[in-house]
Design an enzyme around this catalytic site. Sequence first.
Site, short mmCIF file in Angstrom:
data_model
loop_
_atom_site.label_atom_id
_atom_site.label_comp_id
_atom_site.label_asym_id
_atom_site.label_seq_id
_atom_site.Cartn_x
_atom_site.Cartn_y
_atom_site.Cartn_z
N TYR A 1 -1.07 -1.07 10.06
CA TYR A 1 -1.46 -0.96 9.01
C TYR A 1 -0.62 -0.73 7.87
O TYR A 1 0.10 -1.79 6.85
CB TYR A 1 -3.08 -0.01 8.31
CG TYR A 1 -3.02 -0.43 6.72
CD1 TYR A 1 -3.71 -2.48 6.53
CD2 TYR A 1 -2.99 -0.12 6.15
CE1 TYR A 1 -3.63 -2.28 4.84
CE2 TYR A 1 -3.19 0.06 4.54
CZ TYR A 1 -3.45 -1.40 4.04
OH TYR A 1 -3.94 -1.82 2.79
N SER B 1 0.68 -0.90 0.09
CA SER B 1 -0.08 -0.14 -0.37
C SER B 1 0.82 1.07 -0.06
O SER B 1 1.79 1.34 0.07
CB SER B 1 -0.50 0.08 1.45
OG SER B 1 -1.20 1.55 1.51
#
Length: 244
Positions: free
Chosen positions: A151, A138
């Site tokens: 995350y 990401s």
Amino acid sequence: MDLSGKSALVTGASGGIGAVIARALHGAGAGLGLSGTRVEPLEALAGALGKGAHVLPCDMRDAEAVNTLPKHAVAALGSVDILVNTAGITRDNLFMRMSDAEWASVLEVNLTATMRLCRAVLRGMMKARWGRIVNISSVVGVTGNPGQGNYAASKAGMIGMSKSLACEVAGRGITVNTVAPGLIKTAMTENLAEDQKARLLTQIPAGRMGTPEDVAAAVLYLASPAAGYVTGTTLHVNGGMAML
């Protein structure tokens, strides 16, 4: 981008991005192992794809299930030539409020399960002297994001892990790369308020959110014979949100 005769295992295939990646690989001729936690969407996808698509449910929180998933894929497909790790979760919270459980669960699913799957497919790929591993990271794994310390750490760890593994196996014809999507149009982003979307779009020079097809195109390239000399890299798919 011909993948005829190759077999791919795609995790997170019950989600929007994973399902589109699976469609792209199948469209290029690959046999597919479709993995995820939600069986109904997996079966619907397999039915839509038809021949060569196999449903292989797996909970990424279950270490034993993760370790045996590639064996089930080999039993169904004959081999795992391509591994795409798409499965991931979020448990967002500000760092000072984040619980150990919120931290651990995200690292377990997003990073540790990815490591276990990469490790499990290596022996077959090394024997075949050909393999493609594509891990879905990401943009926040590079830039960070408030409220997503767990995350971001998992996705940054994925990038570092992929580079290290790429160094180890390049001589055996195996490439290991990551794709780092930015803001992608999914069910999750569709739930954002209009003012939130407008604010986020001001940060994207392309002026739009990406689509799962944008991500799938990058994965298809990295999984193909055309990318045989590309390894240890991170392909950013973010419309210029972060020019890295």
